[in-house]
Design a protein around this motif. Structure first.
Motif, mmCIF file in Angstrom:
data_model
loop_
_atom_site.group_PDB
_atom_site.id
_atom_site.type_symbol
_atom_site.label_atom_id
_atom_site.label_comp_id
_atom_site.label_asym_id
_atom_site.label_seq_id
_atom_site.Cartn_x
_atom_site.Cartn_y
_atom_site.Cartn_z
ATOM 1 N N VAL A 179 58.742 34.898 42.333
ATOM 2 C CA VAL A 179 59.106 33.822 43.247
ATOM 3 C C VAL A 179 57.846 33.325 43.954
ATOM 4 C CG1 VAL A 179 60.408 33.219 45.319
ATOM 5 C CG2 VAL A 179 61.451 34.662 43.565
ATOM 6 N N LYS A 180 57.547 32.056 43.738
ATOM 7 C CA LYS A 180 56.368 31.441 44.363
ATOM 8 C C LYS A 180 56.667 31.114 45.826
ATOM 9 C CE LYS A 180 53.058 27.749 43.503
ATOM 10 N NZ LYS A 180 52.707 26.671 42.555
ATOM 11 N N SER A 181 57.830 30.503 46.061
ATOM 12 C CA SER A 181 58.258 30.196 47.429
ATOM 13 C C SER A 181 59.774 30.090 47.459
ATOM 14 C CB SER A 181 57.633 28.893 47.925
ATOM 15 O OG SER A 181 58.110 27.795 47.178
ATOM 16 N N VAL A 182 60.320 30.277 48.657
ATOM 17 C CA VAL A 182 61.771 30.193 48.835
ATOM 18 C C VAL A 182 62.063 29.607 50.211
ATOM 19 C CG1 VAL A 182 61.940 32.580 49.616
ATOM 20 C CG2 VAL A 182 63.941 31.477 48.679
ATOM 21 N N SER A 183 63.079 28.761 50.259
ATOM 22 C CA SER A 183 63.535 28.189 51.519
ATOM 23 C C SER A 183 65.047 28.360 51.567
ATOM 24 C CB SER A 183 63.179 26.701 51.598
ATOM 25 O OG SER A 183 63.962 25.959 50.675
ATOM 26 N N ALA A 184 65.664 27.896 52.609
ATOM 27 C CA ALA A 184 67.114 28.017 52.726
ATOM 28 C C ALA A 184 67.839 27.274 51.609
ATOM 29 C CB ALA A 184 67.568 27.492 54.087
ATOM 30 N N LYS A 185 67.182 26.270 51.038
ATOM 31 C CA LYS A 185 67.846 25.429 50.040
ATOM 32 C C LYS A 185 67.373 25.616 48.606
ATOM 33 C CE LYS A 185 69.187 21.812 53.203
ATOM 34 N NZ LYS A 185 69.257 20.380 53.413
ATOM 35 N N GLY A 186 66.309 26.368 48.374
ATOM 36 C CA GLY A 186 65.859 26.485 46.996
ATOM 37 C C GLY A 186 64.768 27.500 46.771
ATOM 38 N N ILE A 187 64.564 27.788 45.479
ATOM 39 C CA ILE A 187 63.553 28.757 45.049
ATOM 40 C C ILE A 187 62.600 28.068 44.089
ATOM 41 C CG2 ILE A 187 63.162 30.959 43.880
ATOM 42 C CD1 ILE A 187 66.113 31.619 44.412
ATOM 43 N N THR A 188 61.302 28.335 44.248
ATOM 44 C CA THR A 188 60.293 27.880 43.301
ATOM 45 C C THR A 188 59.735 29.124 42.628
ATOM 46 O OG1 THR A 188 59.729 26.012 44.723
ATOM 47 C CG2 THR A 188 58.137 26.606 43.004
ATOM 48 N N TYR A 189 59.768 29.100 41.289
ATOM 49 C CA TYR A 189 59.318 30.262 40.523
ATOM 50 C C TYR A 189 57.870 30.098 40.077
ATOM 51 C CZ TYR A 189 64.234 31.412 40.497
ATOM 52 O OH TYR A 189 65.508 31.715 40.901
ATOM 53 N N THR A 190 57.208 31.234 39.798
ATOM 54 C CA THR A 190 55.816 31.219 39.348
ATOM 55 C C THR A 190 55.731 30.710 37.910
ATOM 56 O OG1 THR A 190 55.921 33.474 38.493
ATOM 57 C CG2 THR A 190 55.223 33.203 40.803
ATOM 58 N N GLU A 191 54.541 30.296 37.527
ATOM 59 C CA GLU A 191 54.311 29.865 36.147
ATOM 60 C C GLU A 191 54.561 31.025 35.188
ATOM 61 O OE1 GLU A 191 53.685 26.806 34.796
ATOM 62 O OE2 GLU A 191 54.130 26.116 36.826
ATOM 63 N N GLU A 192 54.173 32.234 35.601
ATOM 64 C CA GLU A 192 54.389 33.419 34.770
ATOM 65 C C GLU A 192 55.876 33.580 34.441
ATOM 66 O OE1 GLU A 192 53.732 38.261 34.835
ATOM 67 O OE2 GLU A 192 53.258 37.107 36.626
ATOM 68 N N PHE A 193 56.728 33.438 35.452
ATOM 69 C CA PHE A 193 58.163 33.562 35.217
ATOM 70 C C PHE A 193 58.655 32.467 34.274
ATOM 71 C CE2 PHE A 193 62.531 32.291 36.129
ATOM 72 C CZ PHE A 193 63.173 33.449 35.761
ATOM 73 N N LYS A 194 58.177 31.270 34.456
ATOM 74 C CA LYS A 194 58.614 30.161 33.605
ATOM 75 C C LYS A 194 58.283 30.434 32.142
ATOM 76 C CE LYS A 194 58.159 26.863 37.369
ATOM 77 N NZ LYS A 194 57.440 25.704 37.897
ATOM 78 N N HIS A 195 57.108 31.005 31.881
ATOM 79 C CA HIS A 195 56.725 31.345 30.507
ATOM 80 C C HIS A 195 57.610 32.461 29.958
ATOM 81 C CE1 HIS A 195 53.275 28.714 30.395
ATOM 82 N NE2 HIS A 195 52.851 29.212 31.552
ATOM 83 N N ILE A 196 57.867 33.465 30.785
ATOM 84 C CA ILE A 196 58.752 34.566 30.379
ATOM 85 C C ILE A 196 60.140 34.024 30.077
ATOM 86 C CG2 ILE A 196 59.962 36.642 31.202
ATOM 87 C CD1 ILE A 196 57.368 37.269 32.811
#
Length: 55
Positions: free
Chosen positions: A20-37
């Protein structure tokens, strides 16, 4: 997209995840590593829910 709002406790727990790159009350941004996986595992036939649960 979901209308779900994350609690402070959920935000803290999600923030501790290495994918998880960042998270807020409304959403999550995932790392590039996770996206590739995710893409690689999905192409092998693994269901998205399973990938998220494992990571």
């Amino acid at each position: 997209m979901s209308n779900r709002i994350f609690t402070e406790k959920e935000i803290k727990r999600l923030s501790a995840n290495k994918y998880v790159k960042s998270v807020s009350a409304k959403g999550i941004t995932y790392t590039e590593e996770f996206k590739h996986i995710f893409i690689a595992e999905n192409e092998k036939g693994k269901l998205p829910r399973v990938i998220f649960e494992e990571c």
